[in-house]
Design a protein around this motif. Sequence first.
Motif, PDB file in Angstrom:
ATOM      1  N   ILE A 148       0.844  -1.203   0.000  1.00  0.00           N
ATOM      2  CA  ILE A 148       0.000   0.000   0.000  1.00  0.00           C
ATOM      3  C   ILE A 148       0.872   1.244   0.000  1.00  0.00           C
ATOM      4  O   ILE A 148       0.590   2.214  -0.711  1.00  0.00           O
ATOM      5  CB  ILE A 148      -0.961  -0.014   1.210  1.00  0.00           C
ATOM      6  CG1 ILE A 148      -2.006  -1.114   1.019  1.00  0.00           C
ATOM      7  CG2 ILE A 148      -1.628   1.334   1.412  1.00  0.00           C
ATOM      8  CD1 ILE A 148      -2.872  -1.363   2.232  1.00  0.00           C
ATOM      9  N   GLY A 149       1.969   1.194   0.763  1.00  0.00           N
ATOM     10  CA  GLY A 149       2.895   2.332   0.791  1.00  0.00           C
ATOM     11  C   GLY A 149       3.500   2.582  -0.582  1.00  0.00           C
ATOM     12  O   GLY A 149       3.599   3.728  -1.028  1.00  0.00           O
ATOM     13  N   ARG A 150       3.883   1.495  -1.264  1.00  0.00           N
ATOM     14  CA  ARG A 150       4.431   1.612  -2.607  1.00  0.00           C
ATOM     15  C   ARG A 150       3.371   2.188  -3.553  1.00  0.00           C
ATOM     16  O   ARG A 150       3.659   3.054  -4.384  1.00  0.00           O
ATOM     17  CB  ARG A 150       4.904   0.245  -3.097  1.00  0.00           C
ATOM     18  CG  ARG A 150       5.786   0.334  -4.313  1.00  0.00           C
ATOM     19  CD  ARG A 150       6.410  -1.006  -4.722  1.00  0.00           C
ATOM     20  NE  ARG A 150       6.692  -1.892  -3.616  1.00  0.00           N
ATOM     21  CZ  ARG A 150       6.196  -3.128  -3.494  1.00  0.00           C
ATOM     22  NH1 ARG A 150       5.395  -3.623  -4.412  1.00  0.00           N
ATOM     23  NH2 ARG A 150       6.495  -3.893  -2.453  1.00  0.00           N
ATOM     24  N   LEU A 151       2.140   1.718  -3.433  1.00  0.00           N
ATOM     25  CA  LEU A 151       1.043   2.203  -4.263  1.00  0.00           C
ATOM     26  C   LEU A 151       0.802   3.691  -4.014  1.00  0.00           C
ATOM     27  O   LEU A 151       0.604   4.469  -4.968  1.00  0.00           O
ATOM     28  CB  LEU A 151      -0.231   1.402  -3.987  1.00  0.00           C
ATOM     29  CG  LEU A 151      -1.464   1.787  -4.788  1.00  0.00           C
ATOM     30  CD1 LEU A 151      -1.223   1.587  -6.288  1.00  0.00           C
ATOM     31  CD2 LEU A 151      -2.665   0.988  -4.332  1.00  0.00           C
ATOM     32  N   LEU A 152       0.843   4.109  -2.748  1.00  0.00           N
ATOM     33  CA  LEU A 152       0.656   5.529  -2.424  1.00  0.00           C
ATOM     34  C   LEU A 152       1.784   6.376  -3.013  1.00  0.00           C
ATOM     35  O   LEU A 152       1.542   7.496  -3.508  1.00  0.00           O
ATOM     36  CB  LEU A 152       0.572   5.726  -0.905  1.00  0.00           C
ATOM     37  CG  LEU A 152      -0.706   5.216  -0.234  1.00  0.00           C
ATOM     38  CD1 LEU A 152      -0.602   5.361   1.279  1.00  0.00           C
ATOM     39  CD2 LEU A 152      -1.924   5.959  -0.764  1.00  0.00           C
ATOM     40  N   GLN A 153       2.997   5.864  -2.998  1.00  0.00           N
ATOM     41  CA  GLN A 153       4.117   6.587  -3.597  1.00  0.00           C
ATOM     42  C   GLN A 153       3.904   6.735  -5.103  1.00  0.00           C
ATOM     43  O   GLN A 153       4.124   7.809  -5.677  1.00  0.00           O
ATOM     44  CB  GLN A 153       5.442   5.866  -3.330  1.00  0.00           C
ATOM     45  CG  GLN A 153       5.919   5.965  -1.907  1.00  0.00           C
ATOM     46  CD  GLN A 153       7.164   5.112  -1.674  1.00  0.00           C
ATOM     47  OE1 GLN A 153       7.542   4.300  -2.503  1.00  0.00           O
ATOM     48  NE2 GLN A 153       7.786   5.312  -0.514  1.00  0.00           N
ATOM     49  N   GLU A 154       3.459   5.644  -5.738  1.00  0.00           N
ATOM     50  CA  GLU A 154       3.210   5.706  -7.178  1.00  0.00           C
ATOM     51  C   GLU A 154       2.089   6.694  -7.490  1.00  0.00           C
ATOM     52  O   GLU A 154       2.157   7.436  -8.484  1.00  0.00           O
ATOM     53  CB  GLU A 154       2.866   4.315  -7.712  1.00  0.00           C
ATOM     54  CG  GLU A 154       4.048   3.356  -7.707  1.00  0.00           C
ATOM     55  CD  GLU A 154       3.658   1.934  -8.086  1.00  0.00           C
ATOM     56  OE1 GLU A 154       2.484   1.699  -8.473  1.00  0.00           O
ATOM     57  OE2 GLU A 154       4.523   1.052  -7.985  1.00  0.00           O
ATOM     58  N   ALA A 156       1.296   9.312  -5.671  1.00  0.00           N
ATOM     59  CA  ALA A 156       1.839  10.651  -5.448  1.00  0.00           C
ATOM     60  C   ALA A 156       2.652  11.113  -6.652  1.00  0.00           C
ATOM     61  O   ALA A 156       2.536  12.253  -7.110  1.00  0.00           O
ATOM     62  CB  ALA A 156       2.675  10.681  -4.181  1.00  0.00           C
ATOM     63  N   VAL A 157       3.463  10.209  -7.207  1.00  0.00           N
ATOM     64  CA  VAL A 157       4.266  10.546  -8.408  1.00  0.00           C
ATOM     65  C   VAL A 157       3.335  10.824  -9.578  1.00  0.00           C
ATOM     66  O   VAL A 157       3.529  11.781 -10.344  1.00  0.00           O
ATOM     67  CB  VAL A 157       5.241   9.393  -8.714  1.00  0.00           C
ATOM     68  CG1 VAL A 157       5.871   9.574 -10.090  1.00  0.00           C
ATOM     69  CG2 VAL A 157       6.305   9.288  -7.647  1.00  0.00           C
ATOM     70  N   ALA A 158       2.279  10.008  -9.733  1.00  0.00           N
ATOM     71  CA  ALA A 158       1.328  10.202 -10.842  1.00  0.00           C
ATOM     72  C   ALA A 158       0.589  11.539 -10.681  1.00  0.00           C
ATOM     73  O   ALA A 158       0.375  12.255 -11.676  1.00  0.00           O
ATOM     74  CB  ALA A 158       0.324   9.055 -10.883  1.00  0.00           C
ATOM     75  N   GLU A 160       1.743  14.227  -9.141  1.00  0.00           N
ATOM     76  CA  GLU A 160       2.708  15.281  -9.412  1.00  0.00           C
ATOM     77  C   GLU A 160       2.929  15.429 -10.919  1.00  0.00           C
ATOM     78  O   GLU A 160       3.046  16.539 -11.455  1.00  0.00           O
ATOM     79  CB  GLU A 160       4.028  15.006  -8.716  1.00  0.00           C
ATOM     80  CG  GLU A 160       4.012  15.250  -7.242  1.00  0.00           C
ATOM     81  CD  GLU A 160       5.345  14.932  -6.598  1.00  0.00           C
ATOM     82  OE1 GLU A 160       6.378  14.860  -7.281  1.00  0.00           O
ATOM     83  OE2 GLU A 160       5.335  14.738  -5.361  1.00  0.00           O
ATOM     84  N   ASP A 161       2.997  14.277 -11.614  1.00  0.00           N
ATOM     85  CA  ASP A 161       3.194  14.311 -13.067  1.00  0.00           C
ATOM     86  C   ASP A 161       1.974  14.923 -13.744  1.00  0.00           C
ATOM     87  O   ASP A 161       2.108  15.636 -14.754  1.00  0.00           O
ATOM     88  CB  ASP A 161       3.426  12.898 -13.612  1.00  0.00           C
ATOM     89  CG  ASP A 161       4.812  12.360 -13.218  1.00  0.00           C
ATOM     90  OD1 ASP A 161       5.670  13.169 -12.810  1.00  0.00           O
ATOM     91  OD2 ASP A 161       5.012  11.122 -13.308  1.00  0.00           O
ATOM     92  N   ALA A 162       0.784  14.673 -13.239  1.00  0.00           N
ATOM     93  CA  ALA A 162      -0.443  15.191 -13.846  1.00  0.00           C
ATOM     94  C   ALA A 162      -0.568  16.674 -13.568  1.00  0.00           C
ATOM     95  O   ALA A 162      -1.191  17.392 -14.373  1.00  0.00           O
ATOM     96  CB  ALA A 162      -1.660  14.435 -13.303  1.00  0.00           C
ATOM     97  N   ALA A 163       0.008  17.152 -12.486  1.00  0.00           N
ATOM     98  CA  ALA A 163      -0.159  18.555 -12.144  1.00  0.00           C
ATOM     99  C   ALA A 163       0.792  19.408 -12.864  1.00  0.00           C
ATOM    100  O   ALA A 163       1.254  19.669 -13.772  1.00  0.00           O
ATOM    101  CB  ALA A 163       0.077  18.767 -10.658  1.00  0.00           C
TER     102      ALA A 163
END
Length: 163
Positions: A148-154, A156-158, A160-163
């Motif tokens: 779940i932590g890894r998924l949350l990191q992904e 967050a990156v997605a 940031e990339d979308a913003a």
Amino acid sequence: MNPYRHLLAIALGTLAALLMAAGVCAADPGKVAELQRALEEIRRAEQTVQRHAAQALELRSQLRQEGEGLKAEVRDEQRRHAVQTYPGVLQVRRIDYNLRLLQRLNSYVEQIDARLAEFQTLMACFERHRERIRDELRMVRALRDAEIGRLLQELAVAIEDAA
């Protein structure tokens, strides 16, 4: 056939099934449910062993009380017949009979004590297996939390990339 051997076989079979279930569950997505079932089976087996141990303790207590009664009767007969030596005591049929009963009662009490020791060993085994299963559950939860932590990191990156 000894009823305690049957109980021991059931308990050992249950433990073997639990260990096998824990090993098989390592790769299974429904591992938590299987481990919970294993804990429940241990609980039921423990209750059975505790019930048999309580019955054994009650029987041991009854046998000891019976033994005390026989000892008192032997002393009374010994005084009544005024015999002091062991060969003389054995000549009184009632005393001889009671002494033989006392021997058997003591033997039964020793056997019950041995069974109680086996029950205590089984309970210790159950506790060790329960701890192993709890450790397994903790590992599953930790792995799930890591995923779940890894998924949350992904995410967050997605984001940031979308913003």
